[in-house]
Motif scaffolding. Structure first.
Motif, short mmCIF file in Angstrom:
data_model
loop_
_atom_site.label_atom_id
_atom_site.label_comp_id
_atom_site.label_asym_id
_atom_site.label_seq_id
_atom_site.Cartn_x
_atom_site.Cartn_y
_atom_site.Cartn_z
N THR A 1 43.36 53.30 53.39
CA THR A 1 43.38 51.87 53.70
C THR A 1 43.96 51.03 52.57
N GLN A 2 44.35 51.69 51.46
CA GLN A 2 44.74 50.88 50.30
C GLN A 2 45.92 49.99 50.59
N ARG A 3 45.75 48.72 50.25
CA ARG A 3 46.84 47.77 50.37
C ARG A 3 47.53 47.64 49.02
N GLN A 4 48.76 47.19 49.03
CA GLN A 4 49.50 47.04 47.77
C GLN A 4 48.96 45.88 46.94
N ILE A 5 48.55 44.85 47.65
CA ILE A 5 48.08 43.66 46.96
C ILE A 5 46.80 43.16 47.64
N TYR A 6 45.82 42.83 46.82
CA TYR A 6 44.54 42.34 47.32
C TYR A 6 44.23 41.02 46.62
N PHE A 7 43.88 40.01 47.37
CA PHE A 7 43.51 38.74 46.75
C PHE A 7 42.01 38.55 46.82
N SER A 8 41.41 38.13 45.73
CA SER A 8 39.97 37.87 45.72
C SER A 8 39.72 36.48 45.18
N ASP A 9 39.19 35.63 46.03
CA ASP A 9 38.81 34.30 45.56
C ASP A 9 37.58 34.38 44.69
N LYS A 10 36.80 35.42 44.93
CA LYS A 10 35.53 35.52 44.20
C LYS A 10 35.33 36.98 43.84
N ARG B 1 40.27 33.90 39.88
CA ARG B 1 40.61 34.60 41.11
C ARG B 1 41.50 35.79 40.75
N ALA B 2 41.25 36.91 41.40
CA ALA B 2 41.93 38.15 41.04
C ALA B 2 42.97 38.53 42.08
N ILE B 3 44.10 39.02 41.59
CA ILE B 3 45.07 39.69 42.45
C ILE B 3 45.15 41.13 41.98
N ALA B 4 44.61 42.04 42.81
CA ALA B 4 44.59 43.44 42.44
C ALA B 4 45.85 44.10 42.98
N VAL B 5 46.62 44.73 42.10
CA VAL B 5 47.88 45.37 42.50
C VAL B 5 47.68 46.88 42.48
N ALA B 6 48.11 47.53 43.55
CA ALA B 6 47.92 48.98 43.70
C ALA B 6 48.45 49.72 42.48
N THR B 7 47.67 50.67 42.00
CA THR B 7 48.04 51.41 40.80
C THR B 7 47.96 52.90 41.11
N ASP B 8 49.11 53.56 40.95
CA ASP B 8 49.23 54.97 41.30
C ASP B 8 48.54 55.83 40.25
N PRO B 9 47.83 56.88 40.68
CA PRO B 9 47.09 57.71 39.72
C PRO B 9 48.00 58.45 38.74
#
Lengths: 470, 470
Positions: free
Chosen positions: B78-87, B215-223
């Motif tokens: 389910t991993q998305r490339q970009i995730y936004f978190s307001d909190k 606020r965080a923007i999590a960017v997919a990180t390859d292992p």
């Protein structure tokens, strides 16, 4: 009125009448026993009562002398009872003043710390060596928040000596009181919230408020009586205040301590409005007299007082170990610490735990209190002897600060700069206000021995005041 | 292609062909010299190149062995490339996991720290004893922000060894890397601002973001390859990002390090968008091979990389000493530290300054790197021998973390709880995500010796995985 209270009252009356004046030696205990026919215990109790009231001062080997009488003290003419600040902006000024006072060889009248030669540096080093050799490999994990168990127990036991019940679980070990106070404030208030502080107040309170983008309500604080109760009540009634930050003992910069009545009144007021108190009590151990005063925390049955202490003023600076007894806020503070600095240095926690559980600690504190009381009075006399008469010096028993009111036209910041050029630091009054109030006030560190160098510095300071442009 | 590169390529090809397989011993240097007719220096260079690429591993007394081959690694479906978190809301979970792993006697697969028995605790204690005895009475003032001069110089000299120019004045000593990272973030972003982090990321980054209400923007990180460059570029183009926080070496929890090309590409991207980088580099000293990798900071000509280091992972945990080389943000960070914790414990700064300037430090680091590399591979083999084949283990050279992908239906948090009941801690994958992603992943600390106790724990963990409900 019991016999010793009666005797204390008699002595006080005679001091007021001028039979004995500031600096005069009082009759010895033995002499007073002979004169009055009272028991030694009664006479001793009377002297100790007067000492704790700041009326007389104990001197090493020479009994008691009369403390300075309250001087006519000038308040800032423009001081308002309540000041509102949407934005606090003090850190840059504080930073510059602290950087300047780091110069080697400077006369440290502006310092916030006691003379480091009064700290048992070598004895603590022995504790540090001992615990370092005994540390288990898991010491890092063992000392994570809430901190070393032995140290928290020892602090809890010191509260017990004051008749206070503070469980070790309520205590969080911090990197000095600065972290304790900052975590407390962060737990209670969010950006934009109102916080009550004293005016003048410790600049650290304003720095913390600035950092967290809170709004400050500064309430007028009397150099002898402490915070203005009426103004505080008014503020609490009118504003959605989230926290109140004050010092009940040896207030910085004023030096004054609150009466029992006043402590009770403040506690009740805050409870009524459901406002938690951040009690900055870093000078708690530096009282005069034989019985330790109790903080507002002692009245706290609701767990709403966050009592912040430190070893940096009473034992050793630079180890960076303090604590907060955070009442019902303790779990939240642990979490906030984990988020910001993770934990306090483990060897430092262990060394202090070892030292304060040894009999050396109590011996050190007794000696420290005694020396500070003597030096503070000696510095008071030195200032009085050399400074212009137009300068008032607020002498309050305990701690090591003297708060000076200069004539209203004088500018302490200007004097601060001129003094710095002559190798002397002072703490200008507006360091303690967000409204650049107290411009003609200054705080003097009175913890140093009146060496020829210190005498020269006082004379140089006096010259600056005499030659201040009108 | 030079001779040693050609030899390295030949060896690599044979490994890919299965001539030598994971764990097999390679021909000795001497043997290869004889076989190839090349000089010893050429052969050594080839082996060291392969070691730094993670293809082979150096073993004490037994030359080189083949490193584990990359396994087919399952990404979260389910991993998305970009995730936004307001909190961001992770601290409570992190707190509980860390508290649980404090239990005495627990098998610390979940620990973030290397096996403490690898630290030169006694030698550091000797440094501490020495500096404590020599401390001048003014030591507290001397070590105020930016911190001890000798320590900052020594750190600056270590940068010089990497060919980097970092002036002592740019360096601020902090209470561990946690404070360094937190001060960096506070300097760059205000409540409500967007910050880019990796996904998965060190939970401390999320805790800091939570504390500061960012606020965080999590960017997919390859292992293996690290952060997704295209996604990062997209985010920087579209959002008013105030800071990017990532690890270029031995990423926590993945273990991977960025290629030189990728480091350059990231630096250029950030410069183009005028975004400062918080580079968390606490595992910098834990590389394999003979040449130290350089952080992104080495590329920084603008002073926009805040490079955060620590002694807690490479020298000693619990002293709480870290630093940040803050580039043009250095003055602001000094002021922020003064506002929050005042300064780092002085004896700790002095002890570490003493130790890292002695030849012991380099000797310790060499031994530590070697032991960690051996143990990590041994743990990899142990896990492979006992865990179900359906579990993938991501083996990356350097550091001491292994990142495990379980079958998608498995719940690592559930396994975390069951393992805890059996006296074993692990770090469940969703500890590293604000979206409760990586539920079927876990991080294993591979810094411990494969003692019978550790072998038993791995077997117990394997049982939990075999018996996990479908």
């Amino acid at each position: 009125m019991s016999k010793y209270q009666q005797l204390a009252q008699d002595l006080k009356n005679r001091i007021t009448q001028g039979v004995w004046q500031a600096g005069d030696k009082l009759p010895s205990l033995r002499q007073t026993v002979a004169d009055s026919g009272l028991s030694l215990m009664t006479v001793l109790n009377a002297y100790q009562l007067l000492e704790s009231q700041g009326v007389i001062l104990a001197q090493a080997k020479s009994g008691y002398i009369v403390a300075p009488q309250p001087e006519a003290f000038r308040y800032p003419e423009t001081q308002r009872q309540i000041y509102f600040s949407d934005k606090v902006d003090i850190n840059e000024f504080v930073f510059n003043v602290l950087q300047a006072s780091k110069q080697a060889g400077i006369v440290p009248f502006g310092s916030a710390f006691p003379d480091p030669s009064l700290f048992p540096q070598q004895a603590l080093a022995r504790s540090l060596v001992k615990v370092t050799r005994q540390m288990s490999p898991s010491f890092a994990a063992d000392n994570l928040p809430p901190g070393n168990t032995g140290l928290r127990k020892a602090i809890s036991q010191r509260y017990a000596k004051l008749g206070m019940s503070v469980a070790p679980d309520e205590i969080l070990i911090t990197s000095g009181a600065m972290e304790a106070l900052n975590l407390s404030l962060a737990a209670l208030a969010q950006a934009g919230d109102w916080v009550v502080i004293e005016s003048p107040t410790f600049y650290g309170a304003m720095q913390a408020i600035e950092r967290l983008k809170l709004r400050a309500i500064a309430v007028a604080t009397d150099p002898r009586e402490g915070i203005d109760l009426k103004a505080l009540a008014e503020v609490l009634k009118t504003y959605p205040v989230k926290a109140c930050w004050l010092m009940s003992l040896h207030q910085n910069p004023l030096g004054c301590s609150l009466s029992e009545q006043k402590k009770q009144a403040i506690y009740q007021l805050l409870c009524e409005h459901n406002v938690s108190l951040i009690e900055d009590d870093v000078y708690q151990e530096l009282y005069v007299g034989s019985s330790a005063p109790r903080p507002i925390k002692a009245l706290d049955t609701q767990g709403c007082v966050l009592h912040c202490g430190s070893f940096s003023k009473s034992l050793i600076a630079g180890y960076r170990v303090g604590w907060v007894a955070a009442g019902r806020h303790a779990p939240q503070l642990q979490r906030l610490q984990l988020m910001s600095t993770l934990s306090t240095s483990a060897p430092m926690q262990l060394a202090i735990a070892d030292f304060i559980q040894s009999p050396q600690y109590e011996r050190h504190l007794k000696r420290l209190r005694h020396t500070l009381a003597e030096r503070k009075f000696a510095m008071y006399q030195l200032l009085r002897a050399h400074l212009p008469e137009s300068v008032s010096v607020n002498f309050e028993p305990g701690g090591y600060f003297l708060w000076l009111a200069l004539p209203a036209h004088m500018d302490a910041t200007q004097i601060y700069h001129s003094a710095l050029e002559r190798g002397i630091s002072i703490a200008p009054g507006n360091l303690f206000s967000n409204q650049a109030e107290f411009r003609h006030f200054m705080r003097i560190n009175a913890s140093y021995d009146c060496s020829p160098e210190i005498v020269r510095a006082v004379k140089a300071l006096a010259q600056l005041l005499y030659h201040h442009p009108n």
